[in-house]
Design a protein around this motif. Structure first.
Motif, PDB file in Angstrom:
ATOM      1  N   ALA A 176     -90.465 -11.118 -39.055  1.00 12.45           N
ATOM      2  CA  ALA A 176     -91.882 -11.428 -39.216  1.00 12.45           C
ATOM      3  C   ALA A 176     -92.180 -11.795 -40.665  1.00 12.45           C
ATOM      4  CB  ALA A 176     -92.730 -10.246 -38.773  1.00 12.45           C
ATOM      5  N   SER A 182     -90.095 -13.189 -42.787  1.00 11.95           N
ATOM      6  CA  SER A 182     -89.461 -14.441 -43.194  1.00 11.95           C
ATOM      7  C   SER A 182     -90.241 -15.655 -42.723  1.00 11.95           C
ATOM      8  CB  SER A 182     -88.029 -14.495 -42.650  1.00 11.95           C
ATOM      9  OG  SER A 182     -88.053 -14.604 -41.240  1.00 11.95           O
ATOM     10  N   GLY A 183     -91.244 -15.467 -41.884  1.00 13.50           N
ATOM     11  CA  GLY A 183     -92.068 -16.575 -41.422  1.00 13.50           C
ATOM     12  C   GLY A 183     -91.448 -17.323 -40.254  1.00 13.50           C
ATOM     13  N   ALA A 184     -90.393 -16.781 -39.653  1.00 14.05           N
ATOM     14  CA  ALA A 184     -89.745 -17.440 -38.516  1.00 14.05           C
ATOM     15  C   ALA A 184     -90.689 -17.405 -37.321  1.00 14.05           C
ATOM     16  CB  ALA A 184     -88.435 -16.746 -38.171  1.00 14.05           C
ATOM     17  N   LYS A 185     -90.805 -18.538 -36.621  1.00 16.20           N
ATOM     18  CA  LYS A 185     -91.682 -18.610 -35.453  1.00 16.20           C
ATOM     19  C   LYS A 185     -90.993 -17.949 -34.267  1.00 16.20           C
ATOM     20  CE  LYS A 185     -94.693 -21.729 -33.031  1.00 16.20           C
ATOM     21  NZ  LYS A 185     -95.139 -23.096 -32.881  1.00 16.20           N
ATOM     22  N   LYS A 186     -91.723 -17.141 -33.548  1.00 12.72           N
ATOM     23  CA  LYS A 186     -91.174 -16.426 -32.405  1.00 12.72           C
ATOM     24  C   LYS A 186     -91.083 -17.381 -31.216  1.00 12.72           C
ATOM     25  CE  LYS A 186     -91.674 -11.975 -30.248  1.00 12.72           C
ATOM     26  NZ  LYS A 186     -92.508 -10.799 -30.089  1.00 12.72           N
ATOM     27  N   LYS A 187     -89.945 -17.338 -30.521  1.00  7.79           N
ATOM     28  CA  LYS A 187     -89.721 -18.192 -29.356  1.00  7.79           C
ATOM     29  C   LYS A 187     -90.641 -17.746 -28.223  1.00  7.79           C
ATOM     30  CE  LYS A 187     -86.353 -19.122 -25.851  1.00  7.79           C
ATOM     31  NZ  LYS A 187     -85.727 -18.194 -24.970  1.00  7.79           N
ATOM     32  N   SER A 188     -91.326 -18.715 -27.586  1.00  8.32           N
ATOM     33  CA  SER A 188     -92.214 -18.348 -26.497  1.00  8.32           C
ATOM     34  C   SER A 188     -91.384 -18.092 -25.235  1.00  8.32           C
ATOM     35  CB  SER A 188     -93.250 -19.441 -26.239  1.00  8.32           C
ATOM     36  OG  SER A 188     -92.703 -20.472 -25.474  1.00  8.32           O
TER      37      SER A 188
END
Length: 112
Positions: A43, A45-51
């Motif tokens: 969270a 690191s700004g990584a987008k969570k896979k839907s």
């Protein structure tokens, strides 16, 4: 004098006691940091969570539902009967108290 393995003996003792909600020092040291920092790292690191697709979500829900220890029909029946009995007892209790207080108030008001 027997030599005791302090790390494993402590881990076994903690497991028997239920761990007390704390991680063993060896576990935190082996992982290189605390478990909280590891969980919050993606969270931060700004990584987008896979839907998750609806089909995959339903599969996950079914998998989690199968892990639950559900009550049996007999346990549910007994619990329901106990609840109904307690409701009836409470209703009877409050009815009696209400009637008693009503009688007291009517008696006091009749003197005036």
């Amino acid at each position: 004098m027997a030599k005791q393995k302090s790390g494993s003996a402590k881990a076994r003792a903690a497991a028997r006691r239920g761990g007390g909600g704390r991680a063993a020092p060896a576990t935190a040291a082996a992982s290189g940091g605390s478990a909280v920092a590891e969980r919050s790292a993606p969270a931060a690191s700004g990584a987008k969570k896979k839907s998750t697709s609806p089909f995959e979500f339903i599969q996950q829900v079914r998998a989690e539902g199968s892990k639950v220890t559900w009550t049996t029909r007999g346990e549910t029946t007994v619990s329901t009967i106990m609840v109904l009995m307690m409701v009836a007892f409470a209703a009877l209790f409050f009815f009696v108290v209400d009637q008693a207080l009503s009688f007291v108030v009517r008696t006091l008001l009749s003197f005036g």
